[in-house]
Design an enzyme around this catalytic site. Structure first.
Site, PDB file in Angstrom:
ATOM      1  N   LYS A 104       0.850  -1.213   0.000  1.00  0.00           N
ATOM      2  CA  LYS A 104       0.000   0.000   0.000  1.00  0.00           C
ATOM      3  C   LYS A 104       0.878   1.252   0.000  1.00  0.00           C
ATOM      4  O   LYS A 104       0.667   2.181  -0.778  1.00  0.00           O
ATOM      5  CB  LYS A 104      -0.876  -0.003   1.248  1.00  0.00           C
ATOM      6  CG  LYS A 104      -1.563   1.327   1.550  1.00  0.00           C
ATOM      7  CD  LYS A 104      -2.416   1.278   2.786  1.00  0.00           C
ATOM      8  CE  LYS A 104      -1.681   1.453   4.060  1.00  0.00           C
ATOM      9  NZ  LYS A 104      -1.300   2.817   4.434  1.00  0.00           N
ATOM     10  N   ASN A 105       1.906   1.255   0.842  1.00  0.00           N
ATOM     11  CA  ASN A 105       2.695   2.480   1.006  1.00  0.00           C
ATOM     12  C   ASN A 105       3.695   2.697  -0.116  1.00  0.00           C
ATOM     13  O   ASN A 105       4.384   3.717  -0.136  1.00  0.00           O
ATOM     14  CB  ASN A 105       3.385   2.486   2.377  1.00  0.00           C
ATOM     15  CG  ASN A 105       2.361   2.617   3.490  1.00  0.00           C
ATOM     16  OD1 ASN A 105       1.178   2.895   3.238  1.00  0.00           O
ATOM     17  ND2 ASN A 105       2.784   2.397   4.715  1.00  0.00           N
TER      18      ASN A 105
ATOM     19  N   ARG B 124      -4.421  10.789   4.942  1.00  0.00           N
ATOM     20  CA  ARG B 124      -3.299  11.722   5.008  1.00  0.00           C
ATOM     21  C   ARG B 124      -2.435  11.683   3.760  1.00  0.00           C
ATOM     22  O   ARG B 124      -1.910  12.702   3.323  1.00  0.00           O
ATOM     23  CB  ARG B 124      -2.369  11.338   6.167  1.00  0.00           C
ATOM     24  CG  ARG B 124      -2.772  11.726   7.510  1.00  0.00           C
ATOM     25  CD  ARG B 124      -1.717  11.253   8.469  1.00  0.00           C
ATOM     26  NE  ARG B 124      -0.379  11.595   8.011  1.00  0.00           N
ATOM     27  CZ  ARG B 124       0.139  12.803   8.085  1.00  0.00           C
ATOM     28  NH1 ARG B 124      -0.610  13.780   8.509  1.00  0.00           N
ATOM     29  NH2 ARG B 124       1.364  13.044   7.680  1.00  0.00           N
TER      30      ARG B 124
ATOM     31  N   CYS C  11      -4.863  12.041  13.092  1.00  0.00           N
ATOM     32  CA  CYS C  11      -5.305  10.666  12.821  1.00  0.00           C
ATOM     33  C   CYS C  11      -5.616  10.035  14.179  1.00  0.00           C
ATOM     34  O   CYS C  11      -5.545  10.697  15.206  1.00  0.00           O
ATOM     35  CB  CYS C  11      -4.224   9.906  12.074  1.00  0.00           C
ATOM     36  SG  CYS C  11      -2.860   9.481  13.118  1.00  0.00           S
TER      37      CYS C  11
ATOM     38  N   ARG D 205      -0.209  14.642  13.231  1.00  0.00           N
ATOM     39  CA  ARG D 205       0.849  14.216  12.307  1.00  0.00           C
ATOM     40  C   ARG D 205       1.137  15.420  11.405  1.00  0.00           C
ATOM     41  O   ARG D 205       0.478  15.654  10.420  1.00  0.00           O
ATOM     42  CB  ARG D 205       0.411  12.984  11.517  1.00  0.00           C
ATOM     43  CG  ARG D 205       0.404  11.736  12.400  1.00  0.00           C
ATOM     44  CD  ARG D 205      -0.188  10.531  11.718  1.00  0.00           C
ATOM     45  NE  ARG D 205       0.611  10.068  10.597  1.00  0.00           N
ATOM     46  CZ  ARG D 205       0.181   9.070   9.805  1.00  0.00           C
ATOM     47  NH1 ARG D 205      -1.027   8.546  10.001  1.00  0.00           N
ATOM     48  NH2 ARG D 205       0.920   8.665   8.792  1.00  0.00           N
TER      49      ARG D 205
ATOM     50  N   ILE E 188       8.961   7.086  16.801  1.00  0.00           N
ATOM     51  CA  ILE E 188       8.487   7.849  15.637  1.00  0.00           C
ATOM     52  C   ILE E 188       7.162   8.525  15.944  1.00  0.00           C
ATOM     53  O   ILE E 188       6.972   9.713  15.695  1.00  0.00           O
ATOM     54  CB  ILE E 188       8.396   6.919  14.405  1.00  0.00           C
ATOM     55  CG1 ILE E 188       9.817   6.488  14.050  1.00  0.00           C
ATOM     56  CG2 ILE E 188       7.696   7.610  13.248  1.00  0.00           C
ATOM     57  CD1 ILE E 188       9.936   5.574  12.887  1.00  0.00           C
TER      58      ILE E 188
END
Ligand code: EPZ
Length: 418
Positions: free
Chosen positions: A22-23, A92, A116, A121, A327
Site C-alpha cells: 500500500k505504502n 493523510r 489521525c 501528524r 516515531i
C-alpha cells in the site's frame, strides 16, 4: 458497519501470497500526475486507500481503472489542482499530490490533512520543502494554496526528522524543477527506493537512490510510469506476528526477506524459527513467546507500522517486554483494547511495558487505526473464546480480504454486518 467475529485459539498453518505494498502504491499514484498519458502500476492490492486515492486523482481529471491488480491512471486530460477537504481528511497520504501538482501545473489547492487516530501528524516538512523549491504557499480556510512563478527551482533541503511522506513528496516535485535539488536525511524505506527507481525509468535524473542523500537534476518532462509494486513488508510482518501469537507454521510467498530484516530479528528473539528463500519466508512457532525490548526506528530499523502487532505478541510472552515508539510517541490506541482481552500493558509516555499473560480471553474490542486493528485481529485468533473486532473498515484500508486469507490459514474468523 462490519465487524469480525473470531473464535480462538487457532494455530495458523499453510501458505499465503503477500499483496502489493500500500505504502508503495500511494506515492506512485501521485507520481502519475507528473506526466500526461497512461501510467500503469502492477501488483496493486484492492484496498480502500487505493480506491480512495483513485477518487482523488479523478477529481484532478485523471481516469483510473483497477482490474486484476493492474492500476491504469490516464492523466491525458488531467486539469484539476484541487484536492478537497472531504477527500483529504480521510487519508493523510492525499498530501502526496501537492508536489506533483506544483511541479506539473504550477499551482495546487490541497486541504491540510487532519490528525489521525493516534494524534497530530504534522506536514511542516512537506510545506517547508515546497517553499524551498520556490512555491508560494498560503493557508486559506484549511487549504494549502500553492503557486509557482514558472517551474519550481532546484534547492537544498534537509529533512528533520526523517519523513517518508515528505521525502516522497519533495522527490516528485524536484523531478520537474529547474536545476539541481540536493536532499539530505531522506527516508530510505523500500517504498521510497521503488518510487525513485520508477521515476528514473520514466526519464527522471536521480542519484543516491536508497541512501539518505539524494540529488535530482530537474528535467522538463517525464514519461508516464510503468512499475510493478513490491510486496507489502508490513502485511508480511503482520502475518508473521500472527504465527508468533497462535503458534503454527506459515510460508509467505512473493515477499522480499531483505525488507524485513529488523522484523525477522525480533521474531527470532521471540522464539520463532524463520527460514527464507529469495521470495519467501517460512515462520514456525511451537512455544510461548519470549519477552523482548523493541524501539521503533526509521528504516532499516524496526518499523513503527509493526509496533502494535509485535506488542500483541508480547502480551503472551514469558516475562516483561518493553516497546518504545520513537516515531509516533502516542501510537498506542491498541493498548486499552488489548488490555480488554486480558493483556497487562502499562504506558509511560512513548514507552509501553507489557507484562506477559499466560493467555488472552476473547472480548468485544474496537478497531481504531489500521495497524492497531490488525493487532486486535491477531490477538482474537490467539485468545480463548469469542472476540468481536468492531469498525473493521480501518483494516480494509490496508489489508485486502484479511479475514478470508486468515481463515485459509486456519483462523476461525468471519465478517458480519452489525
Ligand atoms: C508513512 O507515513 C506511512 N504512510 C506510515 O504508515 C508510517 O507509519 C510512517 O511513514 C512512518 O514509517 C504511508 O507511507 C502512506 P513520516 P508518513 O512523515 O509519511 C514527523 C500505515 O500504517 N513528521 O515518515 O506520514 C512525524 O510526526 C501508515 O501504513 C514531521 O514532523 O510518516 C513522525 O514523527 C501509518 N513533519 C515522523 O516525522 C512532517 O512534515 C515520521 O513521519 C512529516 C512528518
Amino acid at each position: 458497519m462490519d465487524r469480525f467475529v473470531i473464535q480462538g485459539p487457532t494455530p495458523l498453518e499453510g501458505e499465503i501470497a503477500v499483496g502489493g505494498a500500500k505504502n508503495a502504491v500511494l506515492p506512485l499514484m501521485a507520481a502519475a500526475l507528473l506526466a500526461r498519458g497512461e501510467t500503469i502500476v502492477e501488483n496493486v492490492p484492492d484496498l480502500v486507500d487505493v480506491r480512495f486515492f483513485m477518487t482523488i486523482l479523478e477529481e484532478l481529471g485523471a481516469r483510473c481503472v483497477l482490474e486484476k491488480s493492474q492500476l491504469t491512471i490516464d492523466t491525458t486530460n488531467q486539469d484539476g489542482c484541487s484536492a478537497p477537504y472531504d477527500l483529504v481528511r480521510k487519508m493523510r497520504a492525499s498530501i502526496y499530490v501537492l508536489g506533483p501538482l506544483l511541479a506539473y501545473h504550477g499551482e495546487a489547492r490541497v486541504s491540510l490533512p487532519g490528525g489521525c487516530a493516534w494524534g497530530p501528524r504534522p506536514v511542516n516538512l512537506h510545506l517547508d520543502a515546497m517553499q524551498a523549491l520556490g512555491a508560494q504557499l498560503d493557508l486559506d480556510e484549511g487549504y494549502i494554496v500553492g503557486k509557482t512563478q514558472g517551474r519550481l527551482i532546484g534547492t537544498r533541503f534537509r529533512f528533520e526528522p526523517v519523513s517518508v511522506g515528505a521525502t516522497a513528496n519533495v522527490l516528485m516535485a524536484a523531478v520537474l524543477a529547474q536545476g539541481t535539488t540536493d536532499l539530505e536525511n531522506c527516508a530510505v524505506e523500500p517504498e521510497i527506493t521503488g518510487l525513485a527507481e520508477a521515476l528514473v525509468r520514466s526519464g527522471a535524473k536521480i542519484e543516491g537512490i536508497g541512501t539518505t542523500s539524494i540529488r535530482i537534476e530537474g528535467v522538463r518532462e517525464i514519461a508516464p510510469l510503468k512499475h510493478r509494486v513490491m510486496a507489502d513488508r508490513i502485511e508480511a510482518g503482520t502475518f508473521m506476528a500472527g504465527v508468533a501469537m497462535t503458534t503454527g507454521r506459515v510460508t509467505m510467498t512473493r515477499v522480499d526477506p531483505a525488507h524485513l530484516r529488523s522484523v525477522i530479528s525480533v521474531l527470532q528473539d521471540i522464539g520463532c524459527e524463520i527460514t527464507e528463500d529469495h521470495d519467501l519466508i517460512t515462520v514456525e512457532m511451537d512455544r510461548r513467546p519470549r519477552s523482548v525490548e523493541v524501539v521503533t526506528r526509521p528504516y532499516p530499523g524496526f518499523p513503527t507500522d509493526m509496533q502494535a502487532q509485535i506488542m500483541a505478541v508480547c502480551t503472551l510472552a514469558e516475562g516483561t517486554s518493553y516497546m518504545t515508539d520513537s516515531i509516533y510517541q502516542d501510537r498506542f490506541t491498541h493498548v486499552s483494547e488489548l488490555n480488554r482481552l486480558g493483556a497487562d500493558i502499562r504506558l509511560d509516555g512513548s514507552k509501553a511495558t507489557i507484562i506477559g499473560a499466560g493467555q488472552l480471553q476473547g472480548a468485544p474490542v474496537m478497531a481504531t487505526d489500521l495497524r492497531a486493528s490488525a493487532a486486535l485481529v491477531l490477538a482474537g485468533a490467539a485468545a480463548h473464546g469469542t472476540t468481536l473486532v468492531n469498525r473493521v473498515y480501518h483494516i480494509d484500508r490496508g489489508y485486502e480480504k484479511i479475514e478470508i486469507r486468515l481463515a485459509a490459514l486456519g483462523a476461525n474468523i468471519r465478517r458480519e454486518a452489525y
